[in-house]
Write a protein that holds these residues in place. Structure first.
Motif, PDB file in Angstrom:
ATOM      1  N   MET A 110       0.840  -1.180   0.000  1.00  0.00           N
ATOM      2  CA  MET A 110       0.000   0.000   0.000  1.00  0.00           C
ATOM      3  C   MET A 110       0.880   1.236   0.000  1.00  0.00           C
ATOM      4  SD  MET A 110      -3.056  -0.806   2.666  1.00  0.00           S
ATOM      5  CE  MET A 110      -1.943  -1.118   4.000  1.00  0.00           C
ATOM      6  N   ASP A 111       0.425   2.243  -0.729  1.00  0.00           N
ATOM      7  CA  ASP A 111       1.092   3.537  -0.734  1.00  0.00           C
ATOM      8  C   ASP A 111       0.170   4.530  -0.042  1.00  0.00           C
ATOM      9  OD1 ASP A 111       3.335   5.216  -1.679  1.00  0.00           O
ATOM     10  OD2 ASP A 111       1.709   6.255  -2.713  1.00  0.00           O
ATOM     11  N   HIS A 112       0.654   5.161   1.028  1.00  0.00           N
ATOM     12  CA  HIS A 112      -0.168   6.043   1.855  1.00  0.00           C
ATOM     13  C   HIS A 112      -0.009   7.506   1.489  1.00  0.00           C
ATOM     14  CE1 HIS A 112      -1.353   3.151   4.958  1.00  0.00           C
ATOM     15  NE2 HIS A 112      -0.236   2.559   4.614  1.00  0.00           N
ATOM     16  N   GLY A 113      -1.113   8.216   1.607  1.00  0.00           N
ATOM     17  CA  GLY A 113      -1.111   9.665   1.524  1.00  0.00           C
ATOM     18  C   GLY A 113      -1.965  10.192   2.664  1.00  0.00           C
ATOM     19  N   LYS A 114      -2.088  11.488   2.754  1.00  0.00           N
ATOM     20  CA  LYS A 114      -2.851  12.085   3.846  1.00  0.00           C
ATOM     21  C   LYS A 114      -4.344  11.776   3.726  1.00  0.00           C
ATOM     22  CE  LYS A 114      -3.497  16.467   6.217  1.00  0.00           C
ATOM     23  NZ  LYS A 114      -3.081  17.879   6.271  1.00  0.00           N
ATOM     24  N   ARG A 115      -4.864  11.840   2.512  1.00  0.00           N
ATOM     25  CA  ARG A 115      -6.314  11.696   2.315  1.00  0.00           C
ATOM     26  C   ARG A 115      -6.735  10.397   1.655  1.00  0.00           C
ATOM     27  NH1 ARG A 115      -6.927  17.905   0.823  1.00  0.00           N
ATOM     28  NH2 ARG A 115      -6.747  18.622   2.970  1.00  0.00           N
ATOM     29  N   PHE A 116      -5.797   9.701   1.042  1.00  0.00           N
ATOM     30  CA  PHE A 116      -6.143   8.435   0.408  1.00  0.00           C
ATOM     31  C   PHE A 116      -4.928   7.517   0.393  1.00  0.00           C
ATOM     32  CE2 PHE A 116      -4.398  10.873  -3.071  1.00  0.00           C
ATOM     33  CZ  PHE A 116      -3.686   9.944  -3.802  1.00  0.00           C
ATOM     34  N   LEU A 117      -5.183   6.263   0.077  1.00  0.00           N
ATOM     35  CA  LEU A 117      -4.116   5.298  -0.091  1.00  0.00           C
ATOM     36  C   LEU A 117      -4.435   4.440  -1.296  1.00  0.00           C
ATOM     37  CD1 LEU A 117      -5.034   2.240   1.053  1.00  0.00           C
ATOM     38  CD2 LEU A 117      -4.955   3.498   3.181  1.00  0.00           C
ATOM     39  N   VAL A 143      -4.206   3.117   9.598  1.00  0.00           N
ATOM     40  CA  VAL A 143      -4.470   1.975   8.728  1.00  0.00           C
ATOM     41  C   VAL A 143      -3.815   0.720   9.299  1.00  0.00           C
ATOM     42  CG1 VAL A 143      -4.117   1.050   6.403  1.00  0.00           C
ATOM     43  CG2 VAL A 143      -4.653   3.477   6.718  1.00  0.00           C
ATOM     44  N   TYR A 144      -2.585   0.852   9.703  1.00  0.00           N
ATOM     45  CA  TYR A 144      -1.841  -0.281  10.253  1.00  0.00           C
ATOM     46  C   TYR A 144      -2.571  -0.880  11.458  1.00  0.00           C
ATOM     47  CZ  TYR A 144       2.071  -3.010  12.056  1.00  0.00           C
ATOM     48  OH  TYR A 144       2.863  -4.036  12.511  1.00  0.00           O
ATOM     49  N   TYR A 145      -2.973  -0.033  12.385  1.00  0.00           N
ATOM     50  CA  TYR A 145      -3.581  -0.542  13.618  1.00  0.00           C
ATOM     51  C   TYR A 145      -4.970  -1.120  13.398  1.00  0.00           C
ATOM     52  CZ  TYR A 145       0.423   1.456  15.972  1.00  0.00           C
ATOM     53  OH  TYR A 145       1.711   1.741  16.366  1.00  0.00           O
ATOM     54  N   LEU A 146      -5.673  -0.690  12.359  1.00  0.00           N
ATOM     55  CA  LEU A 146      -6.966  -1.305  12.044  1.00  0.00           C
ATOM     56  C   LEU A 146      -6.801  -2.646  11.320  1.00  0.00           C
ATOM     57  CD1 LEU A 146      -9.087   1.796  11.010  1.00  0.00           C
ATOM     58  CD2 LEU A 146      -9.596   0.219  12.865  1.00  0.00           C
TER      59      LEU A 146
END
Length: 106
Positions: A1-8, A64-67
């Motif tokens: 996964m590539d993360h951004g502030k508002r979407f991934l 995201v990681y913790y969910l």
């Protein structure tokens, strides 16, 4: 996964239906809300994903990681270690690169 502030962007590599022994890429965009991360979890489980590789980008990865962590095998990688690798220029290519990295095919 590539993360951004508002979407991934998440990318999975299912076996190709066109060529035996090869893989295709499927990419999906998700917002970073709790509901969307739950949709991401369902999307990954539905595709029988075994390992999720994600970059530790700023603090964006944490929620995201913790969910996902209680449900999936996650691999958190340092983006500084991946920065100089040729060909990584866009979010979709980053997501695809991380999907391949999870299969140790770089």
């Amino acid at each position: 996964m590539d993360h951004g502030k508002r979407f991934l962007l998440a990318c999975v590599r299912p076996p190709s239906t066109k060529r035996a022994g090869s893989w295709s890429l499927e990419t999906e965009r998700f917002r970073t809300t709790t509901a969307e991360v739950r949709r991401l979890l369902a999307w990954l489980v539905e595709r029988r994903v075994e390992v999720v590789v994600t970059e530790a980008t700023s603090d964006y990865w944490r929620s995201v990681y913790y969910l996902l962590q209680p449900h999936l095998n996650l691999m958190l990688v340092n983006p500084a270690h991946l920065k100089g690798i040729r060909g990584r220029k866009t979010d979709p290519s980053d997501a695809a690169f991380l999907a391949r990295a999870g299969r140790q095919e770089w």
